[in-house]
Design a protein around this motif. Structure first.
Motif, mmCIF file in Angstrom:
data_model
loop_
_atom_site.group_PDB
_atom_site.id
_atom_site.type_symbol
_atom_site.label_atom_id
_atom_site.label_comp_id
_atom_site.label_asym_id
_atom_site.label_seq_id
_atom_site.Cartn_x
_atom_site.Cartn_y
_atom_site.Cartn_z
ATOM 1 N N ARG A 193 0.895 -1.325 -0.063
ATOM 2 C CA ARG A 193 0.139 -0.101 0.026
ATOM 3 C C ARG A 193 0.700 1.145 -0.093
ATOM 4 N NH1 ARG A 193 -1.156 3.717 3.465
ATOM 5 N NH2 ARG A 193 -0.236 2.619 5.213
ATOM 6 N N ARG A 194 1.856 1.156 0.884
ATOM 7 C CA ARG A 194 2.682 2.411 0.821
ATOM 8 C C ARG A 194 3.439 2.816 -0.275
ATOM 9 N NH1 ARG A 194 4.212 0.245 6.018
ATOM 10 N NH2 ARG A 194 6.591 -0.096 5.144
ATOM 11 N N VAL A 195 4.082 1.533 -0.925
ATOM 12 C CA VAL A 195 4.424 1.639 -2.140
ATOM 13 C C VAL A 195 3.729 2.255 -3.149
ATOM 14 C CG1 VAL A 195 5.586 0.394 -4.063
ATOM 15 C CG2 VAL A 195 6.270 -0.040 -1.796
ATOM 16 N N LEU A 196 2.721 2.007 -3.478
ATOM 17 C CA LEU A 196 1.735 2.343 -4.449
ATOM 18 C C LEU A 196 1.274 3.890 -4.131
ATOM 19 C CD1 LEU A 196 -0.482 -0.857 -4.975
ATOM 20 C CD2 LEU A 196 1.179 0.166 -6.497
ATOM 21 N N ASN A 197 0.900 4.135 -2.891
ATOM 22 C CA ASN A 197 0.681 5.464 -2.444
ATOM 23 C C ASN A 197 1.554 6.409 -2.798
ATOM 24 O OD1 ASN A 197 -2.187 5.503 -1.737
ATOM 25 N ND2 ASN A 197 -1.553 4.653 0.434
ATOM 26 N N GLU A 198 2.920 5.930 -2.396
ATOM 27 C CA GLU A 198 4.074 7.004 -2.797
ATOM 28 C C GLU A 198 4.406 7.176 -4.057
ATOM 29 O OE1 GLU A 198 6.853 5.232 -0.390
ATOM 30 O OE2 GLU A 198 5.928 5.942 1.607
ATOM 31 N N ALA A 199 3.904 6.335 -5.098
ATOM 32 C CA ALA A 199 4.321 6.467 -6.417
ATOM 33 C C ALA A 199 3.360 7.324 -7.194
ATOM 34 C CB ALA A 199 4.079 5.019 -7.409
ATOM 35 N N ASP A 200 4.001 8.007 -8.038
ATOM 36 C CA ASP A 200 3.335 9.187 -8.978
ATOM 37 C C ASP A 200 2.503 8.810 -10.219
ATOM 38 O OD1 ASP A 200 5.551 8.839 -10.339
ATOM 39 O OD2 ASP A 200 6.376 11.048 -10.159
ATOM 40 N N HIS A 201 2.676 7.429 -10.369
ATOM 41 C CA HIS A 201 1.982 6.784 -11.337
ATOM 42 C C HIS A 201 1.799 5.213 -11.351
ATOM 43 C CE1 HIS A 201 6.409 6.231 -12.120
ATOM 44 N NE2 HIS A 201 5.884 5.055 -12.563
ATOM 45 N N PRO A 202 0.655 4.691 -11.781
ATOM 46 C CA PRO A 202 0.601 3.030 -11.711
ATOM 47 C C PRO A 202 1.886 2.374 -11.922
ATOM 48 C CG PRO A 202 -1.244 3.943 -13.121
ATOM 49 C CD PRO A 202 -0.107 4.927 -12.743
ATOM 50 N N LEU A 203 2.023 1.407 -11.227
ATOM 51 C CA LEU A 203 3.375 0.370 -11.099
ATOM 52 C C LEU A 203 3.211 -0.817 -11.584
ATOM 53 C CD1 LEU A 203 5.068 1.499 -7.752
ATOM 54 C CD2 LEU A 203 5.522 2.558 -9.792
ATOM 55 N N SER A 204 4.243 -1.468 -12.277
ATOM 56 C CA SER A 204 3.866 -2.857 -12.514
ATOM 57 C C SER A 204 4.375 -3.667 -11.473
ATOM 58 C CB SER A 204 5.314 -3.382 -13.841
ATOM 59 O OG SER A 204 6.420 -3.101 -13.142
ATOM 60 N N ALA A 205 3.926 -5.016 -11.345
ATOM 61 C CA ALA A 205 4.519 -5.858 -10.433
ATOM 62 C C ALA A 205 5.792 -5.952 -10.294
ATOM 63 C CB ALA A 205 3.917 -7.408 -10.909
ATOM 64 N N HIS A 206 6.790 -5.793 -11.267
ATOM 65 C CA HIS A 206 8.036 -5.910 -11.172
ATOM 66 C C HIS A 206 8.598 -4.528 -10.558
ATOM 67 C CE1 HIS A 206 12.433 -6.312 -12.116
ATOM 68 N NE2 HIS A 206 12.242 -4.957 -12.539
ATOM 69 N N GLU A 207 7.906 -3.349 -10.722
ATOM 70 C CA GLU A 207 8.494 -2.218 -10.073
ATOM 71 C C GLU A 207 7.924 -2.118 -8.737
ATOM 72 O OE1 GLU A 207 8.129 1.154 -13.591
ATOM 73 O OE2 GLU A 207 6.156 0.364 -12.644
ATOM 74 N N VAL A 208 6.875 -3.020 -8.384
ATOM 75 C CA VAL A 208 6.240 -2.973 -6.893
ATOM 76 C C VAL A 208 7.322 -3.823 -5.958
ATOM 77 C CG1 VAL A 208 4.427 -3.954 -5.386
ATOM 78 C CG2 VAL A 208 3.750 -2.602 -7.323
ATOM 79 N N ALA A 209 7.753 -4.956 -6.583
ATOM 80 C CA ALA A 209 8.482 -5.889 -5.917
ATOM 81 C C ALA A 209 9.988 -5.109 -5.633
ATOM 82 C CB ALA A 209 8.830 -7.173 -6.802
ATOM 83 N N GLU A 210 10.386 -4.320 -6.700
ATOM 84 C CA GLU A 210 11.528 -3.668 -6.381
ATOM 85 C C GLU A 210 11.729 -2.938 -5.350
ATOM 86 O OE1 GLU A 210 13.151 -1.626 -9.959
ATOM 87 O OE2 GLU A 210 14.705 -3.404 -10.405
ATOM 88 N N ARG A 211 10.713 -2.157 -5.308
ATOM 89 C CA ARG A 211 10.498 -0.984 -4.452
ATOM 90 C C ARG A 211 10.142 -1.379 -2.852
ATOM 91 N NH1 ARG A 211 7.642 4.455 -7.345
ATOM 92 N NH2 ARG A 211 8.895 4.020 -9.367
ATOM 93 N N ALA A 212 9.423 -2.412 -2.961
ATOM 94 C CA ALA A 212 9.062 -3.113 -1.617
ATOM 95 C C ALA A 212 10.314 -3.903 -1.025
ATOM 96 C CB ALA A 212 7.669 -3.658 -1.637
ATOM 97 N N GLY A 213 11.135 -4.595 -2.130
ATOM 98 C CA GLY A 213 12.143 -5.410 -1.348
ATOM 99 C C GLY A 213 11.574 -6.722 -1.283
ATOM 100 N N ILE A 214 10.754 -7.203 -2.116
ATOM 101 C CA ILE A 214 10.272 -8.567 -2.067
ATOM 102 C C ILE A 214 10.186 -9.212 -3.406
ATOM 103 C CG2 ILE A 214 8.555 -8.154 -0.181
ATOM 104 C CD1 ILE A 214 6.405 -7.567 -2.199
ATOM 105 N N SER A 215 10.034 -10.397 -3.391
ATOM 106 C CA SER A 215 10.170 -11.321 -4.808
ATOM 107 C C SER A 215 9.058 -10.712 -5.713
ATOM 108 C CB SER A 215 10.185 -12.678 -4.373
ATOM 109 O OG SER A 215 8.855 -13.338 -3.957
ATOM 110 N N ARG A 216 9.046 -10.902 -6.937
ATOM 111 C CA ARG A 216 7.828 -10.684 -7.883
ATOM 112 C C ARG A 216 6.846 -11.416 -7.716
ATOM 113 N NH1 ARG A 216 8.646 -9.759 -14.536
ATOM 114 N NH2 ARG A 216 6.427 -9.088 -14.666
ATOM 115 N N SER A 217 7.278 -12.711 -7.459
ATOM 116 C CA SER A 217 5.947 -13.904 -7.025
ATOM 117 C C SER A 217 5.078 -13.456 -6.086
ATOM 118 C CB SER A 217 6.481 -15.363 -7.011
ATOM 119 O OG SER A 217 7.290 -15.043 -5.882
#
Length: 232
Positions: free
Chosen positions: A171-195
């Protein structure tokens, strides 16, 4: 299971609301009513825990119905689900004991937040004696704060195998982004695996917490892009 009565004069809206409720674990729609008279008759013959109540009914207002329910001894909880947004109606709903007030039109996520908060309230009540016996000040404070705390949490009601900290991180990653993110971008910014990111994004999208859009690139295969859904 929490048994729900959906009351709305519009047959189509009642079906949509019932379908929303059916998607939320722990809740089931046991009846629908399109007038106050039908709602009262249902309460007389069936066990109902929660009434999702429209204010504009053909035979009387929803608030009048709530007052009659209490006079007749019906203890079902009430969440107002209505287009009525004047302050006088909202205040009257509070005075008559409506636990929540959801203004139409609303998203699935908006309704889910209210029902998740209601389920949290019931769990809190069960934890302090299930409505029986006496409560100290600490327990009273827990009861009165249960609705506010649960509704403020966007990750309430997660299914087994999903953790609230991970969902809140997304939620925090998506809220802080200024545009919609892909699953890969979410994983990268959150520090978790893509799966892991995909698993949480899929659940949160189904639950109405995030919105999904498609971005078409040169390959012709669309990329899923996610954004946190603002309350509507």
């Amino acid at each position: 299971m929490i048994d729900v009565l959906v009351v709305d004069d519009d047959f189509r809206v009642a079906e949509i609301n019932a379908a929303y409720v059916a998607r939320i674990p722990g809740f089931r729609v046991t009846a629908r009513a399109h007038t106050a008279a039908q709602a009262l008759a249902t309460l007389e013959r069936m066990h109902i825990d929660l009434v999702l109540l429209d204010h504009y009914l053909p035979d009387e207002t929803g608030l009048t119905l709530v007052r009659r329910m209490r006079q007749l001894g019906h203890s079902a909880d009430v969440i107002m689900v209505t287009a009525a947004r004047d302050v006088a109606t909202v205040q009257a709903a509070m005075r008559y004991g409506a636990l929540q007030y959801l203004v139409k039109p609303f998203s699935f996520g908006g309704l889910r937040a209210k029902l998740d908060a209601y389920a949290a309230l019931r769990r809190t009540l069960d934890g302090v004696g299930g409505g029986r016996g006496e409560a100290g000040q600490e327990q009273v404070d827990r009861i009165f704060s249960a609705l506010r705390t649960a509704e403020a949490s966007p990750t309430a009601g997660l299914p087994k195998g999903h953790s609230a900290p991970t969902a809140d991180l997304i939620r925090r990653v998506l809220n802080e982004a200024d545009h919609p993110l892909s699953a890969h971008e979410v994983a990268e910014r959150a520090g978790i695996s893509r799966s892991t990111a995909q698993r949480y994004l899929k659940y949160l999208e189904r639950a109405g917490r995030i919105s999904l859009t498609l971005k078409y690139g040169d390959t012709g295969r669309p990329e899923h892009r996610y954004a946190w859904a603002r309350a509507s």
